[in-house]
Write a protein that holds these residues in place. Structure first.
Motif, mmCIF file in Angstrom:
data_model
loop_
_atom_site.group_PDB
_atom_site.id
_atom_site.type_symbol
_atom_site.label_atom_id
_atom_site.label_comp_id
_atom_site.label_asym_id
_atom_site.label_seq_id
_atom_site.Cartn_x
_atom_site.Cartn_y
_atom_site.Cartn_z
ATOM 1 N N PRO A 295 -21.111 -18.211 18.311
ATOM 2 C CA PRO A 295 -20.408 -18.316 19.594
ATOM 3 C C PRO A 295 -19.967 -19.742 19.912
ATOM 4 C CG PRO A 295 -22.552 -17.215 19.825
ATOM 5 C CD PRO A 295 -22.534 -17.861 18.480
ATOM 6 N N ALA A 296 -18.914 -19.852 20.705
ATOM 7 C CA ALA A 296 -18.528 -21.155 21.243
ATOM 8 C C ALA A 296 -19.633 -21.699 22.122
ATOM 9 C CB ALA A 296 -17.224 -21.034 22.029
ATOM 10 N N ILE A 297 -20.244 -20.807 22.923
ATOM 11 C CA ILE A 297 -21.413 -21.168 23.738
ATOM 12 C C ILE A 297 -22.437 -20.042 23.649
ATOM 13 C CG2 ILE A 297 -22.287 -21.662 26.061
ATOM 14 C CD1 ILE A 297 -19.531 -22.725 26.789
ATOM 15 N N HIS A 298 -23.646 -20.392 23.284
ATOM 16 C CA HIS A 298 -24.761 -19.442 23.290
ATOM 17 C C HIS A 298 -25.929 -20.096 24.005
ATOM 18 C CE1 HIS A 298 -28.647 -18.015 21.521
ATOM 19 N NE2 HIS A 298 -28.141 -16.903 22.027
ATOM 20 N N LEU A 299 -26.507 -19.398 24.999
ATOM 21 C CA LEU A 299 -27.647 -19.905 25.753
ATOM 22 C C LEU A 299 -28.836 -18.976 25.599
ATOM 23 C CD1 LEU A 299 -25.927 -20.919 29.124
ATOM 24 C CD2 LEU A 299 -26.199 -22.289 27.047
ATOM 25 N N SER A 300 -30.030 -19.552 25.566
ATOM 26 C CA SER A 300 -31.255 -18.765 25.525
ATOM 27 C C SER A 300 -31.631 -18.312 26.934
ATOM 28 C CB SER A 300 -32.397 -19.600 24.927
ATOM 29 O OG SER A 300 -32.585 -20.779 25.692
ATOM 30 N N ASP A 301 -32.563 -17.363 27.016
ATOM 31 C CA ASP A 301 -32.901 -16.778 28.308
ATOM 32 C C ASP A 301 -33.543 -17.773 29.272
ATOM 33 O OD1 ASP A 301 -35.226 -16.994 26.851
ATOM 34 O OD2 ASP A 301 -36.024 -15.041 27.452
ATOM 35 N N ASP A 302 -34.264 -18.777 28.754
ATOM 36 C CA ASP A 302 -34.900 -19.759 29.621
ATOM 37 C C ASP A 302 -34.003 -20.951 29.923
ATOM 38 O OD1 ASP A 302 -34.905 -20.975 27.157
ATOM 39 O OD2 ASP A 302 -37.077 -21.091 26.967
ATOM 40 N N LEU A 303 -32.778 -20.922 29.414
ATOM 41 C CA LEU A 303 -31.778 -21.958 29.667
ATOM 42 C C LEU A 303 -32.287 -23.353 29.324
ATOM 43 C CD1 LEU A 303 -30.280 -20.667 33.052
ATOM 44 C CD2 LEU A 303 -29.559 -20.148 30.716
ATOM 45 N N VAL A 304 -33.081 -23.431 28.269
ATOM 46 C CA VAL A 304 -33.599 -24.711 27.793
ATOM 47 C C VAL A 304 -32.718 -25.285 26.697
ATOM 48 C CG1 VAL A 304 -35.519 -25.809 26.558
ATOM 49 C CG2 VAL A 304 -35.983 -24.231 28.441
ATOM 50 N N GLU A 305 -32.176 -24.412 25.857
ATOM 51 C CA GLU A 305 -31.372 -24.866 24.732
ATOM 52 C C GLU A 305 -30.269 -23.863 24.430
ATOM 53 O OE1 GLU A 305 -34.202 -25.309 21.644
ATOM 54 O OE2 GLU A 305 -34.827 -23.214 21.678
ATOM 55 N N GLY A 306 -29.363 -24.264 23.534
ATOM 56 C CA GLY A 306 -28.262 -23.386 23.177
ATOM 57 C C GLY A 306 -27.591 -23.862 21.903
ATOM 58 N N ASP A 307 -26.488 -23.187 21.567
ATOM 59 C CA ASP A 307 -25.740 -23.493 20.358
ATOM 60 C C ASP A 307 -24.251 -23.436 20.653
ATOM 61 O OD1 ASP A 307 -28.042 -23.341 18.244
ATOM 62 O OD2 ASP A 307 -28.223 -21.496 19.419
ATOM 63 N N SER A 308 -23.480 -24.181 19.865
ATOM 64 C CA SER A 308 -22.027 -24.136 19.969
ATOM 65 C C SER A 308 -21.434 -24.237 18.570
ATOM 66 C CB SER A 308 -21.510 -25.294 20.838
ATOM 67 O OG SER A 308 -20.099 -25.297 20.870
ATOM 68 N N TYR A 309 -20.587 -23.250 18.216
ATOM 69 C CA TYR A 309 -19.993 -23.193 16.880
ATOM 70 C C TYR A 309 -18.480 -23.262 16.969
ATOM 71 C CZ TYR A 309 -24.638 -21.729 15.384
ATOM 72 O OH TYR A 309 -25.983 -21.692 15.134
ATOM 73 N N GLU A 310 -17.870 -23.715 15.889
ATOM 74 C CA GLU A 310 -16.425 -23.834 15.838
ATOM 75 C C GLU A 310 -15.783 -22.503 15.473
ATOM 76 O OE1 GLU A 310 -18.018 -24.170 11.806
ATOM 77 O OE2 GLU A 310 -18.542 -25.130 13.700
ATOM 78 N N GLY A 311 -14.478 -22.442 15.722
ATOM 79 C CA GLY A 311 -13.719 -21.250 15.336
ATOM 80 C C GLY A 311 -13.834 -20.144 16.372
#
Length: 199
Positions: free
Chosen positions: A157-173
């Motif tokens: 995902p461009a933006i992915h968040l975990s349920d506790d909103l502590v961390e996440g990820d961002s990918y290209e494309g």
């Protein structure tokens, strides 16, 4: 219309309702947000599509006060209309700022992806840039009590968040054809989250 300290320019009197207006209109900001600086608000309103750029913003969620948990965000639908425009903002501990704008306050997607009528991925810092969907993908937003995904794609995902909103990820494309929104290898730690209603 004199809104606040940002209103140092008036819209041209001879063309008050043209697209040129978004170069002059500066939003009234209700609520004390801590992510965007004054100049970032001004520049964001310069680049937003016209239908958003003539509106004001009201803080409706702040992680520091309302709690860092997706369940708390889901409750926004009970208070505000699903048809409310929203600005969802994230600030990381690496000083990146990004998020998304939608023309619907959809905070629970019933275990499926939705494609709002207007969906914009935004990078604010280190670079102010906007991304619109590049294809007919329906995988724009997915939210439940365990995850938030905005802009899905084959790499992630461009933006992915975990349920506790502590961390996440961002990918290209993906459907926004965007670069990763963070400088590190896709992963980020969340410092602040704020959500504004735009109306």
């Amino acid at each position: 219309r004199n809104n606040n300290k940002y209103d140092f320019q008036k819209p041209p009197e001879d063309q008050p309702f043209t697209n040129k207006r978004n170069q002059y209109y500066l939003p009234k900001v209700m609520g004390e947000g801590n992510i965007l600086t004054d100049w970032e608000i001004i520049h964001l309103w310069e680049v937003l599509p016209y239908e958003f750029a003539i509106l004001d913003m009201k803080l409706i969620f702040q992680g520091e006060k309302d709690g860092y948990n997706l369940k708390n965000i889901l409750q926004l639908e009970e208070v505000y209309s699903k048809h409310s425009n929203i600005l969802f903002l994230i600030e990381t501990y690496a000083d990146e700022k990004f998020g998304f704008v939608m023309n619907h306050l959809t905070m629970h997607t019933d275990n499926k992806y939705l494609r709002p009528g207007t969906s914009i991925l935004i990078s604010i810092k280190p670079e102010m840039k906007m991304y619109s969907p590049q294809n007919d993908s329906e995988e724009i937003i997915f939210i439940d009590t365990k995850t938030l995904i905005f802009g899905n794609g084959p790499n992630g995902p461009a933006i992915h968040l975990s349920d506790d909103l502590v961390e996440g990820d961002s990918y290209e494309g993906g459907c926004f054809n965007n670069p990763s929104l963070v400088k590190t290898k896709n992963h980020f730690k969340i410092k602040k989250i704020e959500i504004f209603k735009i109306s």
